[in-house]
Motif scaffolding. Sequence first.
Motif, PDB file in Angstrom:
ATOM      1  N   MET A 253       0.768  31.176 -29.267  1.00  0.00           N
ATOM      2  CA  MET A 253       0.810  30.520 -27.949  1.00  0.00           C
ATOM      3  C   MET A 253      -0.591  30.373 -27.034  1.00  0.00           C
ATOM      4  O   MET A 253      -1.301  31.088 -27.556  1.00  0.00           O
ATOM      5  N   ILE A 258       3.792  26.340 -27.208  1.00  0.00           N
ATOM      6  CA  ILE A 258       3.867  27.460 -27.908  1.00  0.00           C
ATOM      7  C   ILE A 258       4.551  27.024 -29.412  1.00  0.00           C
ATOM      8  O   ILE A 258       5.122  26.020 -29.316  1.00  0.00           O
ATOM      9  N   THR A 275       5.968  22.327 -25.376  1.00  0.00           N
ATOM     10  CA  THR A 275       5.299  22.603 -24.125  1.00  0.00           C
ATOM     11  C   THR A 275       5.627  24.085 -23.438  1.00  0.00           C
ATOM     12  O   THR A 275       6.807  24.234 -23.259  1.00  0.00           O
ATOM     13  N   LYS A 276       4.763  24.720 -22.899  1.00  0.00           N
ATOM     14  CA  LYS A 276       5.442  26.101 -22.239  1.00  0.00           C
ATOM     15  C   LYS A 276       6.295  25.798 -20.954  1.00  0.00           C
ATOM     16  O   LYS A 276       7.288  26.340 -20.796  1.00  0.00           O
ATOM     17  N   LYS A 292       5.215  35.675 -23.354  1.00  0.00           N
ATOM     18  CA  LYS A 292       5.713  35.841 -24.738  1.00  0.00           C
ATOM     19  C   LYS A 292       6.767  36.766 -25.117  1.00  0.00           C
ATOM     20  O   LYS A 292       7.588  36.872 -25.773  1.00  0.00           O
TER      21      LYS A 292
END
Length: 318
Positions: A253, A258, A275-276, A292
């Motif tokens: 990440m 990610i 995408t996060k 995470k």
Amino acid sequence: MAQNHAEEMRIHERMLEQHQRQHEQRERHLQLAQQQEAALRRDELTETASFHGSFLNHFGSLVEMSLTLLEAEWKPALTSILRRLNNAEYLELMNWLGKIPQHVKNASVRGDMPEIIIRYYGVEESIFTVDEAINKRIPRRDAAVQTLLRPVVEKMKSKWQKKEKGKLTKAVSEVLQKAAEAYPQRSGQTSTLAQHLNPFLQTAQFAPDSSSPADGAAAVKPKCPKVERKKPVKASSALVKWRRIKITAVKSMNTVNIHLVVKLTKQGLLEVYVTKRVLLEAFGFEPSNDVKEQIQGSLPLFADAKILGNKISELKKA
């Protein structure tokens, strides 16, 4: 008792202030992630536009050079062809050339007509028009005329086939832009972007002109060769579908993306990127430093996703 109440109020106020600061911090984090993602996409699109512009300039120069060389070969060949026609055949050809005004034909001698024909029809169309007249209207299929005409016509066919392939540049431009939007990357990661172009390129299909008359035959080429083109299929509707996935692991990440390991229905494991922001919004995780750990602690996760290549563009919690 009043003192205890005042102390409780102060504690409550401090908790509210702390909660407000945490909320503002989360908002700043999301905003920064969105700005970084937008900057990466702009860089990729800028690189793509620069490459495509250079390619088109080079292609245009080649086309112009090719036309000049072709005209240099066609004009003397056309002059010789006109000399080999008798008066009746020459008049029949003049009647066929409807773009040239009659007063221009009347005022011009036979030796001036090649230049006039090319002026009114252009190099490419004049070749196909004269070829059609010689083989179909007059006709003159003997070797004296065909040996002058066929080499130029064959070169013109080859040129048109290359020109039709050149029309793919527009489709490629759209493909590169879609791929850049779907795969925001740094400029040093162009190989990953390139491996995803094939699905897009397959949406722009062109059928080449396969007609190729035998030497000395009377097959006629249309004034302008036509190439069938199937309408490109938009990737958003035909190539990208919702699929049920099971997220089994988080490999890595960064601040934007990610790297996940997912399992698709009726398929094996697949490594994908998301995408996060998309993942946080889909599952309601808090945007903190332990994202995470939050995800890994909730595995496995089930979701419906739109996957293109190895990029998840949309995600919904199942």
